[in-house]
Structures are given as structure tokens and as C-alpha cells.
Write a protein that holds these residues in place. Structure first.
Motif, PDB file in Angstrom:
ATOM      1  N   MET A 132     110.526  89.341  97.255  1.00  0.00           N
ATOM      2  CA  MET A 132     110.474  90.018  98.565  1.00  0.00           C
ATOM      3  C   MET A 132     111.636  89.532  99.422  1.00  0.00           C
ATOM      4  O   MET A 132     111.857  88.344  99.566  1.00  0.00           O
ATOM      5  CB  MET A 132     109.128  89.731  99.239  1.00  0.00           C
ATOM      6  CG  MET A 132     108.999  90.392 100.592  1.00  0.00           C
ATOM      7  SD  MET A 132     107.297  90.694 101.041  1.00  0.00           S
ATOM      8  CE  MET A 132     106.706  89.056 101.443  1.00  0.00           C
TER       9      MET A 132
ATOM     10  N   THR B  75     112.057  93.541 103.628  1.00  0.00           N
ATOM     11  CA  THR B  75     110.980  94.291 102.994  1.00  0.00           C
ATOM     12  C   THR B  75     109.665  93.613 103.326  1.00  0.00           C
ATOM     13  O   THR B  75     109.520  92.409 103.133  1.00  0.00           O
ATOM     14  CB  THR B  75     111.154  94.351 101.466  1.00  0.00           C
ATOM     15  OG1 THR B  75     112.399  94.943 101.178  1.00  0.00           O
ATOM     16  CG2 THR B  75     110.047  95.163 100.825  1.00  0.00           C
TER      17      THR B  75
ATOM     18  N   ASN C 234     105.598  94.049 102.564  1.00  0.00           N
ATOM     19  CA  ASN C 234     104.621  94.790 101.800  1.00  0.00           C
ATOM     20  C   ASN C 234     103.270  94.754 102.496  1.00  0.00           C
ATOM     21  O   ASN C 234     102.841  93.716 103.005  1.00  0.00           O
ATOM     22  CB  ASN C 234     104.480  94.198 100.402  1.00  0.00           C
ATOM     23  CG  ASN C 234     105.673  94.527  99.521  1.00  0.00           C
ATOM     24  OD1 ASN C 234     106.800  94.428  99.968  1.00  0.00           O
ATOM     25  ND2 ASN C 234     105.428  94.919  98.322  1.00  0.00           N
ATOM     26  N   CYS C 235     102.646  95.893 102.506  1.00  0.00           N
ATOM     27  CA  CYS C 235     101.307  95.998 103.055  1.00  0.00           C
ATOM     28  C   CYS C 235     100.354  95.098 102.264  1.00  0.00           C
ATOM     29  O   CYS C 235     100.329  95.159 101.036  1.00  0.00           O
ATOM     30  CB  CYS C 235     100.866  97.459 102.962  1.00  0.00           C
ATOM     31  SG  CYS C 235      99.154  97.753 103.349  1.00  0.00           S
TER      32      CYS C 235
ATOM     33  N   ALA D 141      99.770  96.685  98.785  1.00  0.00           N
ATOM     34  CA  ALA D 141     100.919  96.001  98.181  1.00  0.00           C
ATOM     35  C   ALA D 141     102.156  96.891  98.090  1.00  0.00           C
ATOM     36  O   ALA D 141     103.120  96.531  97.434  1.00  0.00           O
ATOM     37  CB  ALA D 141     100.575  95.429  96.805  1.00  0.00           C
ATOM     38  N   GLU D 142     102.140  98.047  98.741  1.00  0.00           N
ATOM     39  CA  GLU D 142     103.328  98.904  98.804  1.00  0.00           C
ATOM     40  C   GLU D 142     104.161  98.489 100.011  1.00  0.00           C
ATOM     41  O   GLU D 142     103.623  98.026 101.016  1.00  0.00           O
ATOM     42  CB  GLU D 142     102.911 100.366  98.981  1.00  0.00           C
ATOM     43  CG  GLU D 142     102.060 100.926  97.853  1.00  0.00           C
ATOM     44  CD  GLU D 142     102.900 101.297  96.642  1.00  0.00           C
ATOM     45  OE1 GLU D 142     104.090 101.595  96.828  1.00  0.00           O
ATOM     46  OE2 GLU D 142     102.353 101.266  95.529  1.00  0.00           O
ATOM     47  N   PRO D 143     105.475  98.666  99.923  1.00  0.00           N
ATOM     48  CA  PRO D 143     106.309  98.350 101.089  1.00  0.00           C
ATOM     49  C   PRO D 143     105.940  99.225 102.288  1.00  0.00           C
ATOM     50  O   PRO D 143     105.592 100.396 102.122  1.00  0.00           O
ATOM     51  CB  PRO D 143     107.734  98.647 100.620  1.00  0.00           C
ATOM     52  CG  PRO D 143     107.675  98.701  99.143  1.00  0.00           C
ATOM     53  CD  PRO D 143     106.281  99.133  98.778  1.00  0.00           C
TER      54      PRO D 143
END
Ligand SMILES: [Zn+2]
Length: 64
Positions: A1, A5, A7-8, A12-14
Motif C-alpha cells: 500500500m 492509496t 483501501n476500504c 479491501a478495495e481502494p
């Protein structure tokens, strides 16, 4: 990472610039859509908000 960036923590998506986000009391910034259906809580005390309390507004992510 990388530094730019984020990530949620839910999916776990950006989180991309302009995505609508909400603050989760445990996880921090998440996609607003990932918190759909979750109870809103008071971020200061961690208790669920009463039904008549104003709900937090999703905010567009600005890459912070
Ligand atoms: Zn997400």
C-alpha cells in the motif's frame, strides 16, 4: 500500500477520489456503500445514534 492509496477496511478495495465515504467508529473511513445497512453510531462514544438524531452525510473522498 502506498501513501496515496487507501483501501476500504470493509471490502479491501481502494477508495478512489470522489467515492462517497463514511467514517466507521471501528474501522475509520469506509465506502458509504459498504456501511449501508449498518447502524450509525456516535463517533465520540461508540453508542448507536437515536432514531431522531441527524445522520452523518457521506463525503467525497479526497485522497487523504
Ligand atoms: Zn468498501
Amino acid at each position: 500500500m502506498t501513501a496515496d492509496t487507501y483501501n476500504c477496511p470493509i471490502c479491501a478495495e481502494p477508495i478512489n477520489e470522489g467515492d462517497l465515504c463514511l467514517m466507521d467508529v471501528d474501522e475509520g473511513d469506509c465506502h458509504a456503500r459498504c456501511l449501508e445497512g449498518a447502524p450509525f453510531v456516535d463517533l465520540d462514544i461508540g453508542d448507536p445514534l437515536p432514531d431522531d438524531a441527524p445522520k452523518p452525510e457521506p463525503y467525497p473522498w479526497r485522497g487523504e
